[in-house]
Write an enzyme that holds these catalytic residues in place. Structure first.
Site, PDB file in Angstrom:
ATOM      1  CG  PHE A 128      -2.363  -0.130   0.894  1.00 20.42           C
ATOM      2  CD1 PHE A 128      -2.936  -1.361   0.665  1.00 20.42           C
ATOM      3  CD2 PHE A 128      -3.173   1.006   0.784  1.00 20.42           C
ATOM      4  CE1 PHE A 128      -4.278  -1.479   0.332  1.00 20.42           C
ATOM      5  CE2 PHE A 128      -4.507   0.899   0.460  1.00 20.42           C
ATOM      6  CZ  PHE A 128      -5.069  -0.342   0.227  1.00 20.42           C
ATOM      7  CD  GLN A 252      -5.640  10.266   2.438  1.00 19.05           C
ATOM      8  OE1 GLN A 252      -6.317   9.288   2.708  1.00 19.05           O
ATOM      9  NE2 GLN A 252      -4.361  10.353   2.751  1.00 19.05           N
ATOM     10  CD  GLU A 267      -2.708   3.904  -1.362  1.00 19.59           C
ATOM     11  OE1 GLU A 267      -3.082   5.084  -1.385  1.00 19.59           O
ATOM     12  OE2 GLU A 267      -2.053   3.411  -0.430  1.00 19.59           O
ATOM     13  CG  HIS A 365     -10.436   8.617   0.979  1.00 18.20           C
ATOM     14  ND1 HIS A 365     -11.454   7.738   0.665  1.00 18.20           N
ATOM     15  CD2 HIS A 365      -9.492   7.889   1.645  1.00 18.20           C
ATOM     16  CE1 HIS A 365     -11.151   6.526   1.128  1.00 18.20           C
ATOM     17  NE2 HIS A 365      -9.983   6.612   1.739  1.00 18.20           N
TER      18      HIS A 365
HETATM   19  C1  LIG Z   1     -14.839   3.970   0.231  1.00 19.02           C
HETATM   20  C2  LIG Z   1     -13.868   3.965   1.368  1.00 19.02           C
HETATM   21  C3  LIG Z   1     -12.852   3.026   1.407  1.00 19.02           C
HETATM   22  C4  LIG Z   1     -11.938   3.017   2.468  1.00 19.02           C
HETATM   23  N1  LIG Z   1     -10.949   2.066   2.496  1.00 19.02           N
HETATM   24  C5  LIG Z   1     -10.092   2.020   3.559  1.00 19.02           C
HETATM   25  C6  LIG Z   1      -9.108   0.990   3.662  1.00 19.02           C
HETATM   26  O1  LIG Z   1      -9.008   0.087   2.842  1.00 19.02           O
HETATM   27  N2  LIG Z   1      -8.272   1.013   4.727  1.00 19.02           N
HETATM   28  C7  LIG Z   1      -8.347   1.974   5.697  1.00 19.02           C
HETATM   29  O2  LIG Z   1      -7.570   1.935   6.638  1.00 19.02           O
HETATM   30  N3  LIG Z   1      -9.296   2.947   5.627  1.00 19.02           N
HETATM   31  C8  LIG Z   1     -10.173   2.984   4.597  1.00 19.02           C
HETATM   32  N4  LIG Z   1     -11.133   3.967   4.548  1.00 19.02           N
HETATM   33  C9  LIG Z   1     -11.282   4.877   5.689  1.00 19.02           C
HETATM   34  C10 LIG Z   1     -11.980   4.149   6.829  1.00 19.02           C
HETATM   35  O3  LIG Z   1     -12.888   3.212   6.316  1.00 19.02           O
HETATM   36  C11 LIG Z   1     -12.740   5.107   7.735  1.00 19.02           C
HETATM   37  O4  LIG Z   1     -11.937   6.193   8.098  1.00 19.02           O
HETATM   38  C12 LIG Z   1     -13.180   4.377   9.004  1.00 19.02           C
HETATM   39  O5  LIG Z   1     -13.835   3.177   8.682  1.00 19.02           O
HETATM   40  C13 LIG Z   1     -14.068   5.249   9.869  1.00 19.02           C
HETATM   41  O6  LIG Z   1     -14.591   4.477  10.910  1.00 19.02           O
HETATM   42  P1  LIG Z   1     -15.415   5.142  12.081  1.00 19.02           P
HETATM   43  O7  LIG Z   1     -15.831   4.061  12.996  1.00 19.02           O
HETATM   44  O8  LIG Z   1     -14.655   6.277  12.640  1.00 19.02           O
HETATM   45  O9  LIG Z   1     -16.691   5.802  11.361  1.00 19.02           O
HETATM   46  P2  LIG Z   1     -17.857   5.154  10.450  1.00 19.02           P
HETATM   47  O10 LIG Z   1     -17.599   3.761  10.072  1.00 19.02           O
HETATM   48  O11 LIG Z   1     -18.142   6.141   9.395  1.00 19.02           O
HETATM   49  O12 LIG Z   1     -19.079   5.109  11.469  1.00 19.02           O
HETATM   50  C14 LIG Z   1     -19.688   6.289  11.952  1.00 19.02           C
HETATM   51  C15 LIG Z   1     -20.862   5.891  12.812  1.00 19.02           C
HETATM   52  O13 LIG Z   1     -21.366   7.054  13.441  1.00 19.02           O
HETATM   53  C16 LIG Z   1     -22.769   7.052  13.384  1.00 19.02           C
HETATM   54  N5  LIG Z   1     -23.228   8.448  13.459  1.00 19.02           N
HETATM   55  C17 LIG Z   1     -22.801   9.517  12.758  1.00 19.02           C
HETATM   56  N6  LIG Z   1     -23.486  10.613  13.123  1.00 19.02           N
HETATM   57  C18 LIG Z   1     -24.357  10.229  14.080  1.00 19.02           C
HETATM   58  C19 LIG Z   1     -25.346  10.887  14.852  1.00 19.02           C
HETATM   59  N7  LIG Z   1     -25.598  12.188  14.707  1.00 19.02           N
HETATM   60  N8  LIG Z   1     -26.063  10.162  15.724  1.00 19.02           N
HETATM   61  C20 LIG Z   1     -25.860   8.833  15.875  1.00 19.02           C
HETATM   62  N9  LIG Z   1     -24.927   8.154  15.176  1.00 19.02           N
HETATM   63  C21 LIG Z   1     -24.199   8.852  14.298  1.00 19.02           C
HETATM   64  C22 LIG Z   1     -23.101   6.346  12.083  1.00 19.02           C
HETATM   65  O14 LIG Z   1     -24.387   5.794  12.140  1.00 19.02           O
HETATM   66  C23 LIG Z   1     -22.025   5.271  12.037  1.00 19.02           C
HETATM   67  O15 LIG Z   1     -22.458   4.137  12.739  1.00 19.02           O
HETATM   68  C24 LIG Z   1     -12.057   3.990   3.497  1.00 19.02           C
HETATM   69  C25 LIG Z   1     -13.077   4.916   3.464  1.00 19.02           C
HETATM   70  C26 LIG Z   1     -13.977   4.927   2.396  1.00 19.02           C
HETATM   71  C27 LIG Z   1     -15.030   6.003   2.375  1.00 19.02           C
END
Ligand SMILES: Cc1cc2nc3c(=O)[nH]c(=O)nc-3n(C[C@H](O)[C@H](O)[C@H](O)COP(=O)(O)OP(=O)(O)OC[C@H]3O[C@@H](n4cnc5c(N)ncnc54)[C@H](O)[C@@H]3O)c2cc1C
Length: 599
Positions: A128, A252, A267, A365
C-alpha cells in the site's frame, strides 16, 4: 431538575441510563463497545443500522507489521506513518498505533474475521502507498486484507461480537446534542440527546463515560468517496459546545476515484501492481516519486495527477482525467483480489478493467483533523486539559496519528487500536465516577435546533445550499489552494450560512422525517466547512494534503504545529473572524526530525 430514572418517559421524552454511552456504530464505536460491554452497561447509538456504517465500504486493508510475507517491524511502520504525515504526526501516538497493530489484527482474527491467507495458512499481506521497508528503501507488504472488502468483514465481525456481548443498540437514533453540567468547577458530560427517526421522539441517554465515534465529514465536498451520511455530526456537536477541533485544514484527496463520480477504487489496485498513466500512456509517477512510484503517499500522487492534467497531459475528450491501468494483471488475480472495485468500473463507467484502463481523478476521502484527544482517547478542552468522562475515537477524532496526510490502511488500524483504548479507558473512568446531573430541561437545546431549521421563511432548499457548498469546496479547497481561492469559498459559506436560516423542510411529519434531519446535517456541514477553510487560510505553508500554491514550501521552523480551532463569541455571526479563534499546539517528536520528503 429531579433526576429521571432509566426507562422514565416524562413529557414525551424517554430517559435511559448506561455507564458507557457510545455514539456511532462504525468500526471505532463497535470496537469500543466490545471492550466496554463485558464490564459495564453499554449503549451504542447510531443514526444508521450498524452494518451500514462507512467502515463497511473500506476496501483495501489494515496495516500491521506482522512480517508474514516479508521482513518488517513496527519501527519501520512508525517511521512511514510519521513521514507519510509530513511530520505533523504526534510520534508517541504513531508508535502506539504501529506497536498495537499486531494485537489489533490478532484480536480480529480471534473474533472470526476471514482474512486472505498465504499458501501456508498465515494472514496474507499486500503493498500500500507509503508503506516501506528500511525507512523508504522499497515498498513492503504490510496490509492485511480480505479481498477488496476488508472493511465489510471488519464491520460484520465486530457487529457479531457486539451481539454476542449483549450490547444495547439504538439504531436510527440521531444524536443531536451533548449535555454538559458543571461539577466541582469543571464542565463534564452528563449525556446525549437523540432524535428517534421512526417516531420523532426525543431520548436522553445519561452516561458516566461518553464516547464519540461518529466518523468523517467528506460530504463538505462534491466529489467524494464518502457516503451520503458522512456529515460530521459528532464533530459539529462537540464544536458547538465550545470544545476545540484540531488540524481541520488537512483533508485527504484519494488519487483514484472513478472520474466524474468520486466512487473509490482502492489503492489496493496499485498495491497489486496497477499503474497510473497519462494521455500518452506514460507512467508519470516515475518522474514524481522515482523509488516507490505509484505507491507514493496519497497527497503526492493526487498532486502529481492534478499537475499532469493542468499541464495538458490529461486523457479523455476534455483532457481532465488520468488512467488507472490494470490490464497487465492476470484476470484470475483481479478476480481473487480486486473483485468489487473492478465491478464498480464496469457498472458505473462501462469500462472493462481486464482490457481497458479506467478513468480516475482525486476524490475527497478522509478527514485527518477532528476532535483532539490524548493517546487514551480522552477529549481535550485545551492543549493540555481533558474533559473528564468524554472520549472520541475513529475518523471523528484527531489523536494525531495521521498528521497532515494519512497512509492507506492506517485508518482501519486507527479505529481498532484507538476504539479499543477508548472502550477500556471509558470503563476505567466510569468505575470510579459519579453520575453527572442532567442540566435543567435537557432537551431544550435540541428543540431549539429543530425549531430553528423548521422556523425559517422556507425560501431556501436544502439540496441547493448543499450543492453550492460542495461545488465551491471542490473548486477552491481541493488538491491546490491559494489565499484567493480560500477567501472565495469562505465568503460563499458566509452567505450560505445566512441563507440556511430560511431553509424549507417540506416534510412536517414526525415519522421518518429524513428531510428534517438532512436540514440538521447541512448545518453541521456548513459549520465544519467553515472551520476547514478558515484553518486552511491561516496555515501559510504547504504540508501533506494542504497544498498552498502561494506558500509552496513546508515551514518547519514556524509551522510544525497543530492548528486548534475554537468557537467563540457570537456563533450566529456571519463573519468567521467573529466566532472562530485559532491557536497552535506543539507536535510530539520522539525519534524523527523532519527531513525533505522524498520517495
Ligand atoms: C470507500 C472507502 C474506502 C476506504 N478504504 C479504507 C481501507 O481500505 N483502509 C483503511 O484503513 N481505511 C479505509 N477507509 C477509511 C476508513 O474506512 C474510515 O476512516 C473508518 O472506517 C471510519 O470508521 P469510524 O468508525 O470512525 O466511522 P464510520 O464507520 O463512518 O461510522 C460512523 C458511525 O457514526 C454514526 N453516526 C454519525 N453521526 C451520528 C449521529 N448524529 N447520531 C448517531 N450516530 C451517528 C453512524 O451511524 C455510524 O455508525 C475507506 C473509506 C472509504 C469512504
Amino acid at each position: 431538575m429531579t433526576q429521571p430514572d432509566q426507562g422514565d418517559i416524562i413529557d414525551g421524552v424517554h430517559y435511559h441510563q448506561h455507564d458507557i454511552v457510545i455514539v456511532g456504530a462504525g468500526g471505532a464505536g463497535m470496537r469500543a463497545a466490545i471492550e466496554a460491554g463485558p464490564s459495564a452497561s453499554t449503549a451504542v447509538i447510531s443514526k444508521l443500522y450498524p452494518t451500514r456504517s462507512h467502515t463497511g465500504a473500506a476496501q483495501g486493508g489494515m496495516a500491521a507489521a506482522l512480517a508474514n510475507v516479508e521482513e518488517d517491524n513496527w519501527e519501520w511502520h512508525t517511521y512511514d506513518t510519521v513521514k507519510g504525515g509530513d511530520y505533523l504526526v504526534d510520534q508517541d501516538a504513531a508508535e502506539i498505533l504501529a506497536k498495537e497493530a499486531i494485537d489489533a489484527v490478532i484480536d480480529l482474527e480471534n473474533m472470526g474475521l476471514p482474512f486472505n491467507r498465504t499458501p501456508e495458512g498465515r494472514i496474507d499481506q499486500r503493498r500500500f502507498g507509503g508503506h516501506t521497508r528500511e525507512h523508504g528503501k522499497a515498498p513492503v507488504r504490510r496490509a492485511c486484507y480480505a479481498a477488496d472488502r476488508t472493511g465489510h468483514m471488519i464491520l460484520q465481525t465486530l457487529y457479531q461480537n457486539c451481539v454476542k456481548h449483549g450490547i444495547n443498540f439504538f439504531n436510527e437514533f440521531y444524536v443531536l446534542d451533548l449535555l454538559m453540567s458543571e461539577v466541582d468547577g469543571i464542565e463534564r458530560p452528563a449525556g446525549v440527546v437523540a432524535y428517534e427517526l421512526a417516531t420523532g421522539d426525543l431520548h436522553v441517554f445519561q452516561g458516566k463515560s461518553i464516547i464519540f465515534a461518529t466518523g468523517g465529514f467528506g460530504k463538505i465536498f462534491k466529489t467524494t468517496s464518502n457516503a451520503h451520511t458522512l456529515t460530521g455530526d459528532g464533530v459539529g456537536i462537540v464544536w458547538r459546545k465550545g470544545l476545540p477541533l484540531e488540524d481541520m485544514e488537512f483533508f485527504q484527496f484519494h488519487p483514484t476515484g472513478l472520474a466524474g463520480l468520486g466512487i473509490l477504487l482502492s489503492e489496493a489496485a496499485r498495491g497489486e501492481g496497477a499503474i497510473l498513466r497519462n494521455a500518452d500512456g506514460e507512467r508519470f509517477m516515475e518522474r514524481y516519486a522515482p523509488t516507490i512510484k505509484d505507491l507514493a503517499p496519497r497527497d503526492i500522487v493526487a498532486r502529481s495527477m492534478a499537475t499532469e492534467i493542468r499541464e495538458g497531459r490529461g486523457a479523455g475528450p476534455y483532457k481532465d482525467y488520468v488512467y488507472l491501468d490494470i490490464t497487465h494483471l492476470e484476470p484470475a488475480v483481479i478476480d481473487a483480489k480486486l473483485p468489487d472495485i473492478t465491478e464498480f468500473a464496469r457498472t458505473y463507467l462501462g469500462v472493462e478493467p481486464y482490457t481497458e484502463p479506467v478513468p480516475v481523478l482525486p476524490t475527497a476521502h478522509y478527514a485527518m483533523g477532528g476532535i483532539p484527544t490524548t493517546n487514551n482517547a480522552e477529549v481535550l478542552r485545551s492543549n493540555t486539559e481533558t474533559v473528564p468522562g468524554l472520549f472520541a475515537a475513529g475518523e471523528c477524532a484527531c489523536v494525531s496519528v495521521h498528521g497532515s496526510n494519512r497512509l492507506g490502511t492506517n485508518s482501519l488500524l486507527d479505529i481498532n487500536v484507538f476504539g479499543k483504548r477508548a472502550g477500556n479507558n471509558a470503563v476505567a473512568y466510569a468505575k470510579t465516577a459519579d453520575w453527572v446531573p442532567l442540566p435543567e430541561d435537557p432537551t431544550a437545546g435540541v428543540r431549539r435546533l429543530l425549531d430553528h431549521v423548521r422556523g425559517g421563511d422556507g425560501s431556501e432548499r436544502i439540496a441547493v445550499i448543499r450543492r453550492e457548498l460542495q461545488e465551491a469546496m471542490d473548486r477552491n479547497a481541493q488538491v491546490f489552494r491559494t489565499d484567493e481561492s480560500l477567501r472565495e469559498v469562505g465568503d460563499l459559506i458566509k452567505t450560505l450560512r445566512d441563507r440556511y436560516r430560511n431553509v424549507q423542510v417540506q416534510d412536517k411529519g414526525k415519522r421518518f422525517n429524513t428531510d428534517l434531519l438532512e436540514a440538521v446535517e447541512l448545518g453541521f456541514l456548513l459549520d465544519l466547512a467553515e472551520v476547514v477553510v478558515y484553518s486552511a487560510r491561516n496555515r501559510k505553508e504547504s504540508r501533506g494534503a494542504h497544498m498552498r500554491e502561494d506558500y509552496p514550501k513546508r515551514d518547519d521552523k514556524n509551522l510544525m504545529v497543530h492548528t486548534m480551532a475554537y468557537l467563540t463569541g457570537d456563533a450566529e455571526s456571519a463573519e468567521a473572524d467573529d466566532h472562530i479563534k485559532l491557536d497552535w499546539k506543539p507536535v510530539v517528536v520522539t525519534n524523527y526530525q523532519p527531513t525533505e520528503r522524498k520517495y
